[in-house]
Scaffold this motif. Sequence first.
Motif, mmCIF file in Angstrom:
data_model
loop_
_atom_site.group_PDB
_atom_site.id
_atom_site.type_symbol
_atom_site.label_atom_id
_atom_site.label_comp_id
_atom_site.label_asym_id
_atom_site.label_seq_id
_atom_site.Cartn_x
_atom_site.Cartn_y
_atom_site.Cartn_z
ATOM 1 N N LEU A 17 -1.834 -9.204 4.944
ATOM 2 C CA LEU A 17 -2.889 -8.105 4.495
ATOM 3 C C LEU A 17 -3.129 -7.137 5.773
ATOM 4 O O LEU A 17 -3.603 -6.001 5.571
ATOM 5 N N ARG A 18 -2.982 -7.569 6.993
ATOM 6 C CA ARG A 18 -3.293 -6.620 8.013
ATOM 7 C C ARG A 18 -1.951 -5.540 7.954
ATOM 8 O O ARG A 18 -2.520 -4.327 8.149
ATOM 9 N N VAL A 19 -0.898 -5.919 7.379
ATOM 10 C CA VAL A 19 0.151 -4.884 7.219
ATOM 11 C C VAL A 19 -0.531 -3.913 6.267
ATOM 12 O O VAL A 19 -0.452 -2.706 6.340
ATOM 13 N N LEU A 20 -1.022 -4.189 5.049
ATOM 14 C CA LEU A 20 -1.348 -3.349 3.879
ATOM 15 C C LEU A 20 -2.622 -2.480 4.554
ATOM 16 O O LEU A 20 -2.503 -1.313 4.225
ATOM 17 N N CYS A 21 -3.533 -3.017 5.389
ATOM 18 C CA CYS A 21 -4.610 -2.421 5.841
ATOM 19 C C CYS A 21 -4.049 -1.347 6.570
ATOM 20 O O CYS A 21 -4.455 -0.256 6.878
ATOM 21 N N ALA A 22 -3.116 -1.687 7.613
ATOM 22 C CA ALA A 22 -2.511 -0.586 8.728
ATOM 23 C C ALA A 22 -1.763 0.508 7.988
ATOM 24 O O ALA A 22 -1.992 1.726 8.180
ATOM 25 N N ILE A 23 -1.238 0.157 6.908
ATOM 26 C CA ILE A 23 -0.201 1.488 6.163
ATOM 27 C C ILE A 23 -1.417 2.475 5.471
ATOM 28 O O ILE A 23 -1.360 3.610 5.396
ATOM 29 N N ALA A 24 -2.493 1.689 4.918
ATOM 30 C CA ALA A 24 -3.536 2.645 4.237
ATOM 31 C C ALA A 24 -4.472 3.496 4.962
ATOM 32 O O ALA A 24 -4.654 4.325 4.914
ATOM 33 N N ASP A 25 -4.719 2.652 6.470
ATOM 34 C CA ASP A 25 -5.264 3.323 7.480
ATOM 35 C C ASP A 25 -4.814 4.808 8.116
ATOM 36 O O ASP A 25 -5.171 5.771 8.421
ATOM 37 N N HIS A 26 -3.388 4.409 8.198
ATOM 38 C CA HIS A 26 -2.629 5.536 9.049
ATOM 39 C C HIS A 26 -1.994 6.551 7.621
ATOM 40 O O HIS A 26 -1.516 7.583 8.315
ATOM 41 N N GLY A 27 -1.743 5.966 6.672
ATOM 42 C CA GLY A 27 -1.207 6.826 5.437
ATOM 43 C C GLY A 27 0.211 7.223 5.752
ATOM 44 O O GLY A 27 0.901 8.275 5.579
ATOM 45 N N SER A 28 0.968 6.209 6.694
ATOM 46 C CA SER A 28 2.360 6.564 6.991
ATOM 47 C C SER A 28 2.922 5.191 7.830
ATOM 48 O O SER A 28 2.255 4.403 8.466
ATOM 49 N N LEU A 29 4.157 4.828 7.168
ATOM 50 C CA LEU A 29 4.742 3.714 7.495
ATOM 51 C C LEU A 29 5.189 3.900 8.897
ATOM 52 O O LEU A 29 5.155 2.760 9.598
ATOM 53 N N HIS A 30 5.807 5.076 9.439
ATOM 54 C CA HIS A 30 6.061 5.220 10.717
ATOM 55 C C HIS A 30 4.907 5.067 11.783
ATOM 56 O O HIS A 30 4.907 4.149 12.695
ATOM 57 N N GLN A 31 3.703 5.434 11.371
ATOM 58 C CA GLN A 31 2.542 5.413 12.398
ATOM 59 C C GLN A 31 1.745 3.881 12.352
ATOM 60 O O GLN A 31 1.634 3.269 13.158
ATOM 61 N N ALA A 32 1.996 3.147 11.045
ATOM 62 C CA ALA A 32 1.554 1.963 10.763
ATOM 63 C C ALA A 32 2.435 0.963 11.639
ATOM 64 O O ALA A 32 2.010 -0.183 12.090
ATOM 65 N N ALA A 33 3.892 1.149 11.691
ATOM 66 C CA ALA A 33 4.661 0.423 12.305
ATOM 67 C C ALA A 33 4.517 0.416 13.674
ATOM 68 O O ALA A 33 4.470 -0.631 14.536
ATOM 69 N N ARG A 34 4.174 1.847 14.417
ATOM 70 C CA ARG A 34 3.855 1.780 15.746
ATOM 71 C C ARG A 34 2.663 0.948 16.032
ATOM 72 O O ARG A 34 2.509 0.186 17.076
ATOM 73 N N ARG A 35 1.424 1.212 15.082
ATOM 74 C CA ARG A 35 0.371 0.253 15.313
ATOM 75 C C ARG A 35 0.622 -0.994 15.616
ATOM 76 O O ARG A 35 -0.118 -1.921 16.241
ATOM 77 N N LEU A 36 1.397 -1.750 14.670
ATOM 78 C CA LEU A 36 1.659 -3.158 14.255
ATOM 79 C C LEU A 36 2.692 -3.612 15.627
ATOM 80 O O LEU A 36 3.013 -4.953 15.610
ATOM 81 N N GLY A 37 3.487 -2.659 16.151
ATOM 82 C CA GLY A 37 4.456 -3.055 17.097
ATOM 83 C C GLY A 37 5.689 -3.409 16.402
ATOM 84 O O GLY A 37 6.749 -4.404 16.990
ATOM 85 N N LEU A 38 5.941 -2.844 14.977
ATOM 86 C CA LEU A 38 7.326 -3.233 14.323
ATOM 87 C C LEU A 38 8.001 -2.173 14.295
ATOM 88 O O LEU A 38 7.585 -0.953 14.528
ATOM 89 N N SER A 39 9.429 -2.211 13.890
ATOM 90 C CA SER A 39 10.185 -1.097 13.593
ATOM 91 C C SER A 39 10.070 -0.507 12.195
ATOM 92 O O SER A 39 9.276 -1.550 11.203
ATOM 93 N N GLN A 40 10.161 0.592 11.888
ATOM 94 C CA GLN A 40 9.824 1.151 10.371
ATOM 95 C C GLN A 40 10.615 0.259 9.319
ATOM 96 O O GLN A 40 10.033 0.104 8.613
ATOM 97 N N PRO A 41 12.104 0.081 9.616
ATOM 98 C CA PRO A 41 12.638 -0.796 8.571
ATOM 99 C C PRO A 41 12.077 -1.969 8.257
ATOM 100 O O PRO A 41 12.016 -2.458 7.357
ATOM 101 N N SER A 42 11.601 -2.746 9.646
ATOM 102 C CA SER A 42 11.122 -4.254 9.197
ATOM 103 C C SER A 42 9.881 -4.070 8.464
ATOM 104 O O SER A 42 9.405 -4.663 7.698
ATOM 105 N N LEU A 43 8.953 -2.901 8.842
ATOM 106 C CA LEU A 43 7.574 -2.763 8.070
ATOM 107 C C LEU A 43 7.914 -2.396 6.663
ATOM 108 O O LEU A 43 7.505 -3.080 5.545
ATOM 109 N N SER A 44 8.896 -1.687 6.217
ATOM 110 C CA SER A 44 9.477 -1.487 5.002
ATOM 111 C C SER A 44 9.864 -2.576 4.326
ATOM 112 O O SER A 44 9.453 -2.787 3.136
ATOM 113 N N THR A 45 10.687 -3.770 4.784
ATOM 114 C CA THR A 45 11.268 -4.657 4.194
ATOM 115 C C THR A 45 9.840 -5.577 3.779
ATOM 116 O O THR A 45 9.825 -6.203 2.861
#
Length: 329
Positions: free
Chosen positions: A8-36
Amino acid sequence: MELEVRHLRVLCAIADHGSLHQAARRLGLSQPSLSTQLRRIEHALGGQLFLRTRTGCRPTPLGHAVLSRARPLVAELAALVTEARAAAARATGGPQLRIGATASRALPGWLRRLRTRVPRTEPTLQMDVSANSLLRMVATGRLDMAFVHEVEGSPLRIPPGLCLRVLVEREPQFVSLAADHPAAARPEVRLADLAGDRWMVDSTVDGEWDAVCRALRGAGLEPAMLHGDYLTAYSLAATGEVVTVSQPTARPRSDLAIRPLQGDPIGVRLLLAARSEAELDNGYAELEEAYWEAARQAPAYRERLERSDTIRAPHAPRPPRKRPVGVGP
């Protein structure tokens, strides 16, 4: 796959940032990992939650429905953790002052002063490139206060009920370039002097990319623009690969020059945010002292302050500006 709070945190972070790249940075993940992770969550829920476009991500109707249920759950869990930690701190007799901040040379001095002047209080520090994320953390009780910067032309989204105190109304941003760059010989650099250079900017810093692009367009320039964090940018600038924007409190190195930009085309406002004026009083004076200490230690900024009528010099204190906020900055 069973949904967990972290999903749920992942979904909220993507919605808040509007970007997989920025959400990944916020969550401390790589963008490919977040996309998966997002694909697995969508598979578990049976439908697409976000539309991916060239300009970012936006929730689908199903995404909006899921987010409407996810946000209260995430916020409730955050409140539970905050209250539990506060209770634990009270039980051990050692209250914590939970501080958030975007990058600043003032932070070491601020923490040192807080430890000295607020007996038995241990400040903790949460760093984030996104000022908007830190402000949300203060509003939901996960932080007690946050020291953030607001890039000129990109107003922050101030949650209702927060109080702001302005440390510096407009801090001019400088440029970092190789010490042997021809423009480094000047006390003040014109953007035109950098017409042949590539720029590296951290686009995850709220408003930063837009501000640099506006300044360059205003000077009639369209240089190559590279995305990158500022640690990488400074390393590349030192070798002459790029130039990059810099806080004026940054200290020069033997291989790196920090110079003002002529006309100060890029500026930020420095703010301390908390849920009440009383909470602001717990840290503002220490932050103010620490900031001007850092300013005095930066030669180019110290010289600019001594000459400027629009920025307060560190030896001329004035009462802090207080500003309760309910309608934005």
